[in-house]
Scaffold this active site. Sequence first.
Site, mmCIF file in Angstrom:
data_model
loop_
_atom_site.group_PDB
_atom_site.id
_atom_site.type_symbol
_atom_site.label_atom_id
_atom_site.label_comp_id
_atom_site.label_asym_id
_atom_site.label_seq_id
_atom_site.Cartn_x
_atom_site.Cartn_y
_atom_site.Cartn_z
ATOM 1 N N SER A 1 0.856 -1.195 0.000
ATOM 2 C CA SER A 1 0.000 0.000 0.000
ATOM 3 C C SER A 1 0.886 1.237 0.000
ATOM 4 O O SER A 1 1.704 1.395 -0.914
ATOM 5 C CB SER A 1 -0.955 -0.033 1.193
ATOM 6 O OG SER A 1 -1.891 1.034 1.110
ATOM 7 N N THR A 2 0.795 2.088 1.017
ATOM 8 C CA THR A 2 1.554 3.340 1.046
ATOM 9 C C THR A 2 3.058 3.081 0.922
ATOM 10 O O THR A 2 3.627 2.327 1.702
ATOM 11 C CB THR A 2 1.284 4.090 2.365
ATOM 12 O OG1 THR A 2 -0.126 4.124 2.612
ATOM 13 C CG2 THR A 2 1.843 5.492 2.305
ATOM 14 N N HIS B 1 -2.650 -1.227 -3.426
ATOM 15 C CA HIS B 1 -3.788 -0.330 -3.269
ATOM 16 C C HIS B 1 -3.580 0.882 -4.183
ATOM 17 O O HIS B 1 -2.691 1.695 -3.949
ATOM 18 C CB HIS B 1 -3.912 0.129 -1.814
ATOM 19 C CG HIS B 1 -4.172 -0.993 -0.850
ATOM 20 N ND1 HIS B 1 -3.904 -0.896 0.494
ATOM 21 C CD2 HIS B 1 -4.671 -2.239 -1.046
ATOM 22 C CE1 HIS B 1 -4.241 -2.027 1.096
ATOM 23 N NE2 HIS B 1 -4.699 -2.866 0.181
ATOM 24 N N MET C 1 0.018 1.253 5.000
ATOM 25 C CA MET C 1 -0.820 1.521 6.146
ATOM 26 C C MET C 1 -1.854 0.407 6.326
ATOM 27 O O MET C 1 -2.260 -0.240 5.366
ATOM 28 C CB MET C 1 -1.568 2.845 5.957
ATOM 29 C CG MET C 1 -0.711 4.079 6.149
ATOM 30 S SD MET C 1 -0.320 4.331 7.895
ATOM 31 C CE MET C 1 0.676 5.838 7.768
ATOM 32 N N ASP D 1 -4.269 -4.874 5.906
ATOM 33 C CA ASP D 1 -4.648 -5.740 4.788
ATOM 34 C C ASP D 1 -3.503 -6.690 4.431
ATOM 35 O O ASP D 1 -2.358 -6.267 4.275
ATOM 36 C CB ASP D 1 -5.010 -4.887 3.559
ATOM 37 C CG ASP D 1 -5.573 -5.710 2.418
ATOM 38 O OD1 ASP D 1 -6.156 -6.774 2.682
ATOM 39 O OD2 ASP D 1 -5.420 -5.278 1.255
#
Length: 362
Positions: free
Chosen positions: A171-172, A197, A289, A292
């Site tokens: 993600s991030t 993501h 973050m 998940d």
Amino acid sequence: MNKIKVLVVDDSITIRNILTSILARESEIEVVGEAEDPYDAREKIKQLNPDVLTLDVEMPKMDGLTFLANLMRLRPMPVVMLSTLTTKGADTTLAALETGAVDYITKPDAEALMAEQDSFRKTLVTKLKDAAGINLKNLKLSKSLTVKQDLRELPFAGSGRRNHLIAIGASTGGTEAIKSILMRLPPTSPAVVITQHIPVTFSARFASRLNACCPMAVQEARHGQKVHPGNVYIAPGDKHLKIEQRGGVLFCLLEDSPEVNRHKPAVDVLFDSLLPVAGNVQAVLLTGMGQDGARGMLNLKQQGARTLIQNQASSLVWGMPGKAYALNAHTEQYPLGDIAATLLDFAALKRGQMKEVLNVSE
């Protein structure tokens, strides 16, 4: 508790006013100033010392990327890019992430923004809080590690097993982490499936940019597509990616079902789909973050998969891998720069050797 100090940088006074109005309702956030161009922003940063900057990707007098590069060199700080939902906007935003921005939010036009204000506000506030929570030392170190690490293609003679699969979730900070791994994987590598993501407008451009610089063939996954070694399949930004085995052949399946862990695509969906073939899987959780992928990774580990997490020191955000660590869902953890090599070393093992290394019984 100190409020998060935000500086809003956008050439449109309408957008600046809307963003300021949206954030004025947040008790934990204070808009300390606005800037209409990078030169104005530079002076406001000196005066106001904000914690987070929102930056439009298209700016007058000095383009947003040039300003961002100067900022990361002279005064590194968390920057959330405001991007338009266009091909040009996607390319500019992905380039901004390469330059040092920590995250981005897709920005509708002023009329649409007013109509979708509540949804936009929730997303914006979450991203600003996440960005403000990033340790500045980690921001500098993560960028330094990404820039300085060896990105040369690694030698690899081929996998010791048919249908060996590498599955990556992020993600991030993940776009750059994924790129640094894929640039080292040669065309002889096992197939790689990825859930990052990312919005739907960006996923195809992300795949295209990786395909231009990586030895493997990188593409956005298509429904029903066969999975082949030497290829990378990235989940579209509006579909869950699953893998299914039929007749000894692996296929990509795309599913337009509800969000999982507030995400679509979701890493847990990808990892859970791999449970029937877990003994032939290496699953990797990179910077990001939230949580998940952590539960799905634990399930894979319990079914005999090799599960790797990016270590905290090399992660921009140790949320997802940190949650996997807390669950003891990983078999190993590595700095980002070591992950590609260990994936290939393990892929070269025959099935019996793989089980012996993992200490998993038949």
